[in-house]
Every structure is written in C-alpha cells, then in structure tokens.
Design an enzyme around this catalytic site. Structure first.
Site, PDB file in Angstrom:
ATOM      1  CB  SER A 116      -0.896   0.008   1.243  1.00 53.07           C
ATOM      2  OG  SER A 116      -0.099  -0.063   2.407  1.00 53.07           O
ATOM      3  CE  LYS A 117       5.391   5.061  -0.524  1.00 53.96           C
ATOM      4  NZ  LYS A 117       6.614   4.279  -0.281  1.00 53.96           N
TER       5      LYS A 117
END
Ligand code: NAD
Length: 427
Positions: A116-117
């Site tokens: 994720s980011k």
C-alpha cells in the site's frame, strides 16, 4: 511513455503516468510467467483507493484544504504495508504506482505483507510543526477506519519521519481508546520502534552494493559514488559508504548539486546541510545542476529522491557501472530501455530499497510479541534476507536470460500471483 492518465480509464488526463509504467513492468514479468488471465488482470488493479480531503487550520487562522490518498494495492500475502509521503507532487497515480511496487517488493524479499502507499499533496518544508501535526492528525482520522496492525501499516517516506509516525500512532490510539503501537512502523524507540529502523533502507542498499561489488569483481574502497537525494536514505547511505572507504564524489538535494572528484567529507557535509538546509554552498566542492551530476562519471549512481529522475533525456548520458535505486521508481521505462543497452548493473528499486520494509517487518513482529531484539539480531537478519534476495534475482536473471529488474519483478509478481491463486476468488 504514457500519454494517457489512468490506463484503466480512457477518459483520464494525459501526462506521464507512473502507475502505467509499473504495469508495463508487470507485463514484462508476465511475458515469462504467462499467468492465467483473471489472476494477471487482478494484479493490474489496486484493491482499494481512498482519496480524502484534509482541512487544516494554518497558523494564520485560515483553513487550507489538502488532498490525501491511501491506496491498498494487494493483501493476498498479508496486511497492506507502505509508507506515507508528504510532497506537493503527490497524485493518485503516483501513490498507486508506489503501492503496487510495495506489493512486489514485500513478495520479493518474502515477508508476509501486501502493498500500500499513502500521501498528502503538500509542501511540508513550508509548514510549521503545528500545521504538520494538525495535517497528520486529520489525515490519520480520515484514513483511520482502513488502517491498523492487522490491516494496513503505514511507515515514513519522503518528508515524513519518526515524529509523524508518533502523531499517527497517537491519533489512531485516541480513536480506538487504547494504545496501538503496531499501527505504524518507523516509530521512535520510546513508542515501540526497533533499533536499526532509522538506517535500515540505506543499510539494506549497502549490503546489496557489497554483494554487487563482489559479483562484478570490484572493491568497495575503490568505488566513487554519486547520490541524488540527501535525506533519510541518501545521507545515511553516504555515511555508511564513506565509512567503508568508498569515495562519495557528488551529492544532490532538492536545491542543487555539489561535486568533488577527490571525495566529499560526508560528516562535514551533513553538518552543513543541517545548518543551511541544503547541500549547496558546501566548501571544497563545485556547484553543479542535478542533471550535470547525473551525467557525471562515477562507479555508482544512487537515485534517492523522487521518481522519474532517470529518464529518456539523461539515461543515454549515464557514465556509471552500477545504478542502485534507493528511490522508488526513479527510472522511467524509456530510460530503462536505454540502460539495458549499456553496460550498467542495475539494483532495481524493489530490491535495492527493500531494507526499510524488512526492518519495518521486524518492528511489527517485535511489537506483536512485545519482545524486542538487540541491534545485532536486526542487522544479521536484514543481511540474510537481502543477500538471499540478491542471489535469487541473479539466479532468475541468469536462468531466464533477462535483466535484474525483470528478474526481480518475476519473483515478486509470481509470489503474489501464487497467493491469489491458492486463496481463490471470494465468494
Ligand atoms: P527524505 O524526505 O528523507 O529525503 C528526500 C531527499 O530528496 C531530500 O534530501 C530532498 O532534498 C531530496 N529531493 C527532493 N526533491 C528532489 C529533487 N527534485 N532532486 C533532488 N533531490 C531531491 O526521503 P527518504 O525517506 O530519504 O526517501 C527517498 C527515496 O527513498 C524516496 O523515493 C522513497 O520512496 C525511497 N524510500 C525510502 C524509504 C525509507 O525508509 N525512508 C524506504 C524505501 C524507499
């Protein structure tokens, strides 16, 4: 290069799309893997993309609205995991690209996380501490329902640090009503951080450079190194390499570049940056533009700042033996094609900067067990994981007769695809 914004959306605006570039790399890997259609298509779409509005009362009393994102790309192998970036250039496409890269990276080094980011489009360098704290708390509140130690675990990235992680941890804990240290990694030690996290990304990179130097028959003490980006990763890498006898001859940050073929005194340079806010103006060094530094001769070039800094306009000018991608996505696909035609050994981002997430994993494990390790244990385990990933990448590159980036992608994508296949389609 792309002229289309979102590859899955034909109506999206034109411009360079870093996510499309990542998808091209997945496609190249799939050329070797030939994944079943539905699994391949699944790996090309983020699982969940969140856009939030972040209102902040600024010091002058006015309310500014910032846009924040959290993209959860894939969780087939474990909780989503990825950093949070504060930068004016943050877009949904950039964060999606970075979330996808996190997915392949965690799989490549075989740690049980997805990818994720997150990020907020803001100029953190022009904001006061109170404004940053307010921004962080409100952003955390907005993404709060979607993060947690078992679901999605943020960490530092560009222009975020241990203090920002402490504010995220505190805000999330206030929302829950009890202290939840495991919601972030890269925390201060006093809140359940781990020894060795601060320098982990740079340490991982240096371990890989040691392996590369051995592989190419070079010697660390003879190396000359240029670094673009002098922050949590670039500056620490400079210090470690300098300590091992390599010569750091060029350094750039957002404000400019400096160069001294005789070698820079890294300790003095860091003191100069702390005092003046930049590397420019350092005595006993010539001032260059960042582009001039990228084109200057060195054994190793370490991009350690933004993506796309090695692109079609400068890739042909590279005069280095090793490109060690500390930054995420620093090389465009067009540049990559040019580099493949040159005699440059590439340590691709998903491998080169994985040390950070590996030690984040150690921090998460220690936090869950409430049992903390000594520094030697952290360092030894990091070395073991990085060297074994390096060997695997070299062995796949040799077996498939391909470059190191494609080999790393083959390994990462294959492991995620396998987890997706074995879990099956819900419901
Ligand atoms: P940081 O904010 O600590 O430092 C960033 C550095 O880049 C600063 O010196 C800044 O001046 C410089 N910079 C910004 N814009 C620039 C430009 N246009 N040209 C040249 N320099 C510029 O960030 P960081 O944590 O060191 O991250 C650097 C890179 O490493 C990012 O791509 C990040 O995604 C990647 N990365 C970081 C970690 C980590 O643990 N921090 C882990 C994996 C990957």
């Amino acid at each position: 290069m792309s002229t289309q914004g979102n590859p899955e959306d034909p109506d999206s605006p034109p411009g360079r799309n870093p996510f499309e570039e990542v998808l091209q790399r997945v496609e190249e890997a799939n050329g070797f893997l030939d994944l079943p259609g539905p699994i391949y298509r699944r790996l090309r779409i983020p699982r969940r993309s969140l856009t939030v509005s972040v209102p902040v009362r600024m010091d002058n009393g006015e309310v500014s609205f910032f846009t924040g994102y959290r993209v959860q790309y894939d969780m087939a192998r474990g909780p989503f995991k990825g950093g949070i970036r504060y930068h004016p250039g943050v877009t949904l496409e950039e964060i999606t690209a970075l979330a996808a890269l996190m997915t392949w990276k965690c799989a490549l080094v075989d740690i049980p996380f997805g990818g994720s980011k997150g990020g907020v489009a803001c100029d953190a360098t022009g904001m006061s501490r109170d404004e940053l704290k307010a921004l962080t708390r409100r952003y955390t509140y907005e993404i709060g329902p979607f993060i947690g130690p078992e679901t999605d675990i943020p960490a530092p990235d560009m222009y975020t640090d241990e203090q920002v992680m402490a504010w995220i941890m505190d805000t999330y804990s206030m929302m829950k009503g009890y202290t939840v240290p495991g919601v972030v990694t890269g925390k201060p030690l006093c809140l359940g951080g781990t020894v060795g996290r601060r320098g982990a990304t740079a340490t991982g990179l240096v371990i890989l450079l040691e392996e590369t130097v051995r592989h190419l028959g070079l010697a660390m003490k003879d190396l000359t190194v240029s670094i673009v980006g002098y922050g949590k990763v670039g500056a620490v890498a400079a210090g470690l390499l300098h300590g091992m006898g390599a010569k750091v001859i060029g350094v750039a940050d957002s404000k400019g570049a400096i160069y001294n073929p005789g070698g820079l005194d890294v300790e003095l340079l860091s003191a100069h940056k702390a005092e003046t806010g930049g590397v420019s103006g350092f005595r006993e060094a010539e001032e260059l533009t960042i582009e001039e530094l990228i084109a200057s001769e060195a054994d190793v070039l370490i991009p350690a700042a933004l993506e796309g800094q090695i692109n079609a306009s400068n890739a042909g000018k590279l005069r280095v033996k090793i490109l060690a991608e500390a930054a995420n996505n620093p090389t465009t696909t067009e540049a990559d094609a040019i580099i493949k035609g040159k005699d440059i050994f590439v340590l691709p981002d998903v491998l080169a900067n994985a040390g950070g997430v590996v030690v984040s994993y150690f921090e998460w494990v220690q936090g869950l067990q409430r049992f903390f390790w000594k520094e030697k244990e952290v360092c030894d385990r990091l070395r073991e994981i990085m060297t074994s990933a390096f060997e695997e990448v070299l062995s796949v590159a040799a077996e498939k007769k391909t470059d190191t980036r494609t080999a790393a992608m083959i390994l990462g994508v294959k492991r995620v695809a396998e987890a997706v296949r074995v879990r099956g389609l819900y419901p």
